[in-house]
Design an enzyme around this catalytic site. Sequence first.
Site, PDB file in Angstrom:
ATOM      1  N   THR A  97       0.894  -1.076   0.013  1.00  0.00           N
ATOM      2  CA  THR A  97      -0.035  -0.045   0.148  1.00  0.00           C
ATOM      3  C   THR A  97       0.757   1.287  -0.133  1.00  0.00           C
ATOM      4  O   THR A  97       1.503   1.524   0.926  1.00  0.00           O
ATOM      5  CB  THR A  97      -0.889   0.102   1.285  1.00  0.00           C
ATOM      6  N   LYS A 172      -7.391   1.424  -2.221  1.00  0.00           N
ATOM      7  CA  LYS A 172      -6.874   0.995  -1.070  1.00  0.00           C
ATOM      8  C   LYS A 172      -7.142   2.084  -0.244  1.00  0.00           C
ATOM      9  O   LYS A 172      -7.383   1.730   1.110  1.00  0.00           O
ATOM     10  CB  LYS A 172      -5.639   0.386  -1.084  1.00  0.00           C
ATOM     11  N   LYS A 240       0.478   5.033   8.605  1.00  0.00           N
ATOM     12  CA  LYS A 240       0.760   5.347   7.313  1.00  0.00           C
ATOM     13  C   LYS A 240       0.040   5.421   6.428  1.00  0.00           C
ATOM     14  O   LYS A 240      -0.111   6.304   5.366  1.00  0.00           O
ATOM     15  CB  LYS A 240       1.839   4.156   7.165  1.00  0.00           C
TER      16      LYS A 240
END
Length: 300
Positions: A97, A172, A240
């Site tokens: 990701t 995502k 993150k």
Amino acid sequence: MDKKIGFIGLGTMGKPMAKNLYEEFGELIVWNRTESKADELRNMGAEWGVSPKEVAEKTDVIITIVRDTEAVKDVVIRESGVIEGIDKGSILIDMSTISPQETREIAEKVREKGADMLDAPVSGGDIGAEEGTLSIMAGGSEETFEECKPILEVLGEEINYLGESGMGQTAKLCNQVVCGLNILATCEGIMLGQEAGLDIDKLLEAITGGAAGSWMLRNLGPKMAEKDYEPGFKVNLQQKDLKMSLDHAEELDLPLPGTGLVSKLFRSVQAHEEGEEGTQSLIKTIQRLAGKKRDGGSCQ
């Protein structure tokens, strides 16, 4: 399957994914920064590549799933990276990701070598990785996506093509926004039930099958109830992803107030040095705000 597969990144998600591929296709070349993490796969019969470059040289499809954007750059475009060994006609599938914009830039470098790239991040946690039931969101050439579908179907159940390069990563980020808010909702529902005197196991059974039901409630709710903070997906990684989501939203001049709140609450988890725990640890922040301990009494 007539394509030889390489796999780079054998962490919480990568190792079970690699094992599923080896068990399905009977061969695999693997690499990981910490070599000992490959021991189980090597004992199964997988081949070790001495570098990402060598993995790319020996395979037709290279899968990467590493921590963040910088880690992807390290294994793909920097010294001894995939791009130095990738052949014309080969395919890189990045299942990490990372930033959608950085993804597009990496994909362009891969195409300059005559190869192609899919960004195909996953959702479903370690359970989905182990069971081969991940949700996979893919961006890139639709033709390349269709070519790689037999591989992706070993790893996931819900496999969707979202559009050009970077769109898998964008999807995502949307997923992570919804996940973060679902985790907060699960924490708050459990805390309310606990303080009102409900049996939390019975509460979870009652509401999981109704309109409140979600993956987070079904999988993280019991862990919260049992004070099990082992990571299926770490707080630091969730943060993150939420930061990338908020940064992308800012580029689009889009307010995401709920996401901003969840990120701040996760930051409190990190401030208590719990960032390597699972995302279910968010309930600790809600307990602290309420001045409560999980087993009753006040927080000191």
